[in-house]
Design a protein around this motif. Structure first.
Motif, PDB file in Angstrom:
ATOM      1  N   PHE A 194       0.977  -1.040  -0.006  1.00 11.77           N
ATOM      2  CA  PHE A 194       0.082   0.122   0.074  1.00 11.77           C
ATOM      3  C   PHE A 194       0.722   1.207   0.032  1.00 11.77           C
ATOM      4  CE2 PHE A 194      -2.551  -3.268   1.817  1.00 11.77           C
ATOM      5  CZ  PHE A 194      -3.916  -3.146   1.314  1.00 11.77           C
ATOM      6  N   SER A 195       0.445   1.973  -0.932  1.00 13.26           N
ATOM      7  CA  SER A 195       1.498   3.521  -1.157  1.00 13.26           C
ATOM      8  C   SER A 195       0.525   4.564  -0.327  1.00 13.26           C
ATOM      9  CB  SER A 195       1.957   3.751  -2.202  1.00 13.26           C
ATOM     10  OG  SER A 195       0.680   3.727  -3.311  1.00 13.26           O
ATOM     11  N   ILE A 196       1.388   5.344   0.441  1.00 15.31           N
ATOM     12  CA  ILE A 196       0.872   6.508   1.035  1.00 15.31           C
ATOM     13  C   ILE A 196       1.266   7.968   0.573  1.00 15.31           C
ATOM     14  CG2 ILE A 196       0.787   7.634   3.347  1.00 15.31           C
ATOM     15  CD1 ILE A 196      -0.482   4.452   3.176  1.00 15.31           C
ATOM     16  N   PRO A 197       0.395   8.756   0.179  1.00 16.15           N
ATOM     17  CA  PRO A 197       0.429   9.962  -0.449  1.00 16.15           C
ATOM     18  C   PRO A 197       0.654  11.132   0.822  1.00 16.15           C
ATOM     19  CG  PRO A 197      -1.663   9.520  -0.384  1.00 16.15           C
ATOM     20  CD  PRO A 197      -1.077   8.498   0.171  1.00 16.15           C
ATOM     21  N   LYS A 206      -6.387   8.119   5.944  1.00 17.79           N
ATOM     22  CA  LYS A 206      -5.041   7.574   5.510  1.00 17.79           C
ATOM     23  C   LYS A 206      -4.097   7.394   6.778  1.00 17.79           C
ATOM     24  CE  LYS A 206      -5.126   7.678   1.097  1.00 17.79           C
ATOM     25  NZ  LYS A 206      -6.902   7.668   1.242  1.00 17.79           N
ATOM     26  N   GLN A 207      -4.205   8.388   7.866  1.00 21.01           N
ATOM     27  CA  GLN A 207      -3.768   7.972   9.114  1.00 21.01           C
ATOM     28  C   GLN A 207      -3.963   6.613   9.857  1.00 21.01           C
ATOM     29  OE1 GLN A 207      -4.948  11.445  11.269  1.00 21.01           O
ATOM     30  NE2 GLN A 207      -3.776  12.796   9.653  1.00 21.01           N
ATOM     31  N   LYS A 208      -5.245   6.258   9.732  1.00 20.31           N
ATOM     32  CA  LYS A 208      -5.794   4.896  10.235  1.00 20.31           C
ATOM     33  C   LYS A 208      -5.298   3.860   9.430  1.00 20.31           C
ATOM     34  CE  LYS A 208     -10.058   2.655  11.327  1.00 20.31           C
ATOM     35  NZ  LYS A 208     -11.548   2.857  11.276  1.00 20.31           N
ATOM     36  N   LEU A 209      -5.319   4.152   8.079  1.00 23.00           N
ATOM     37  CA  LEU A 209      -4.721   3.013   7.246  1.00 23.00           C
ATOM     38  C   LEU A 209      -3.042   2.933   7.565  1.00 23.00           C
ATOM     39  CD1 LEU A 209      -4.640   1.223   4.862  1.00 23.00           C
ATOM     40  CD2 LEU A 209      -4.065   3.344   3.208  1.00 23.00           C
ATOM     41  N   ILE A 247       4.302   9.158   8.378  1.00 21.10           N
ATOM     42  CA  ILE A 247       4.301   7.664   8.911  1.00 21.10           C
ATOM     43  C   ILE A 247       5.384   7.375  10.142  1.00 21.10           C
ATOM     44  CG2 ILE A 247       5.129   5.527   8.108  1.00 21.10           C
ATOM     45  CD1 ILE A 247       4.348   6.368   5.083  1.00 21.10           C
ATOM     46  N   ALA A 248       6.308   8.016  10.223  1.00 22.89           N
ATOM     47  CA  ALA A 248       7.149   8.006  11.313  1.00 22.89           C
ATOM     48  C   ALA A 248       6.469   8.513  12.455  1.00 22.89           C
ATOM     49  CB  ALA A 248       8.440   9.035  11.151  1.00 22.89           C
ATOM     50  N   LYS A 249       5.791   9.671  12.588  1.00 24.05           N
ATOM     51  CA  LYS A 249       4.926  10.006  13.689  1.00 24.05           C
ATOM     52  C   LYS A 249       4.024   9.014  14.264  1.00 24.05           C
ATOM     53  CE  LYS A 249       5.134  14.882  12.519  1.00 24.05           C
ATOM     54  NZ  LYS A 249       4.241  16.137  12.068  1.00 24.05           N
ATOM     55  N   ILE A 250       3.319   8.571  13.123  1.00 26.01           N
ATOM     56  CA  ILE A 250       2.188   7.479  13.645  1.00 26.01           C
ATOM     57  C   ILE A 250       2.950   6.199  14.347  1.00 26.01           C
ATOM     58  CG2 ILE A 250       0.334   6.048  12.584  1.00 26.01           C
ATOM     59  CD1 ILE A 250      -0.086   8.382  10.767  1.00 26.01           C
ATOM     60  N   LYS A 251       3.995   5.793  13.511  1.00 27.03           N
ATOM     61  CA  LYS A 251       4.690   4.551  14.157  1.00 27.03           C
ATOM     62  C   LYS A 251       5.589   4.565  15.196  1.00 27.03           C
ATOM     63  CE  LYS A 251       2.931   1.519  11.075  1.00 27.03           C
ATOM     64  NZ  LYS A 251       1.889   0.585  11.257  1.00 27.03           N
ATOM     65  N   GLY A 252       5.800   6.019  15.480  1.00 19.09           N
ATOM     66  CA  GLY A 252       6.631   6.091  16.526  1.00 19.09           C
ATOM     67  C   GLY A 252       8.079   5.896  16.387  1.00 19.09           C
ATOM     68  N   ILE A 253       8.616   5.808  15.082  1.00 24.19           N
ATOM     69  CA  ILE A 253       9.892   5.698  14.931  1.00 24.19           C
ATOM     70  C   ILE A 253      10.723   6.709  14.047  1.00 24.19           C
ATOM     71  CG2 ILE A 253       9.483   3.151  14.615  1.00 24.19           C
ATOM     72  CD1 ILE A 253       9.238   3.387  11.712  1.00 24.19           C
TER      73      ILE A 253
END
Length: 277
Positions: A194-197, A206-209, A247-253
């Protein structure tokens, strides 16, 4: 050094002049973008993308495919910015021929898929049936030549994934997926990416995805000139860093970790990107 791939963009969009394309490419390179996959919607796009890719062989790779929705054309033959219609079966055959002819050059078959947005459909059931047939023909070619698919599935996530699974599609990118969580899980079970724009910055969906997706199935895209982080703004490939940061913010990395993993994912799904390294 952080480097990225933009795995779904429309570099030849009417939104960009030839001069603008040159500037966009230069800006992307300055932002350490290693490669851009430029996908198509129409036959004319396919011809244009092949030509533009030859002008920027060190960063741009073409994808060829018929989008499920075609732009409206005015009486002067000019593409309108708004509106659209469902693709017709006779429009796919010339593109299938182009894919066969250029199979060694293209990095994917795309942008292909389904779009059941009600504003584009008139004879709903008939047009859905034709879209599916067009999609299946392009999946068949992808299977025959072992070429990855770059898939559009607006308002049709369930049906797109179901069609891909039924047709035994293997190497699949679901771009800017807007389907429900259950369908995401089915896509993951089938091995799809899955690609994220950059629109993730303003999109709760998209954040939930991204919360659902494991990092080893996430790839970066812009869908330039659409899906900007700012509503209504023209998007460009250099904004792929925004997807990475969100993505980094959401994943905490760290951003570096997201860059590294999405970079590796891109190379796994699209092996021809290795020619740009």
């Amino acid at each position: 050094m952080i480097t990225y791939f933009d795995c779904h963009a429309h570099i030849n969009s009417p939104s960009f002049s030839k001069e603008a394309i040159s500037n966009l490419i230069k800006k992307a390179q300055e932002k350490h973008i290693k490669g851009i996959i430029s996908v198509t919607e129409t036959y004319e796009d396919c011809i244009d993308v092949l030509n533009v890719a030859k002008q920027y062989p060190n960063i741009l790779l073409p994808g060829l495919g018929l989008h499920p929705i075609q732009p409206l054309i005015d009486e002067n033959g000019k593409r309108l910015d708004k509106g659209g219609r469902s693709s017709t079966l006779d429009e796919v055959y010339p593109i299938l021929d182009l894919i066969k002819k250029h199979k060694e050059e293209i990095v994917c078959i795309g942008e292909v898929g389904l779009d059941y947005s009600p504003q584009f459909l008139k004879n709903v059931e008939e047009e859905k049936k034709i879209q599916k047939e067009i999609f299946e023909k392009q999946i068949d070619l992808a299977n025959e030549y072992n070429i990855p698919l770059n898939v559009h599935s607006r308002s049709a996530g369930h049906y797109a994934i179901e069609t891909l699974i039924n047709k035994n599609a293997k190497n699949v990118l679901l771009h800017a997926f807007d389907g429900k969580s259950g369908y995401v899980l089915k896509g993951l079970e089938a091995g799809y990416y899955f690609s994220i724009p950059p629109s993730i910055k303003r999109s709760p969906q998209k954040q939930k995805l991204v919360k659902i997706l494991p990092l080893d199935r996430i790839i970066l895209e812009t869908d330039s000139p659409a899906l900007s982080h700012e509503k209504g703004a023209i998007n460009e490939s250099s904004n792929v860093i925004i997807s990475c940061e969100e993505i980094a913010k959401i994943k905490g990395i760290s951003v570096e970790d997201v860059m590294k993993i999405t970079y590796e994912n891109s190379l796994k799904l699209f092996p021809k990107l290795k020619s740009l390294i």
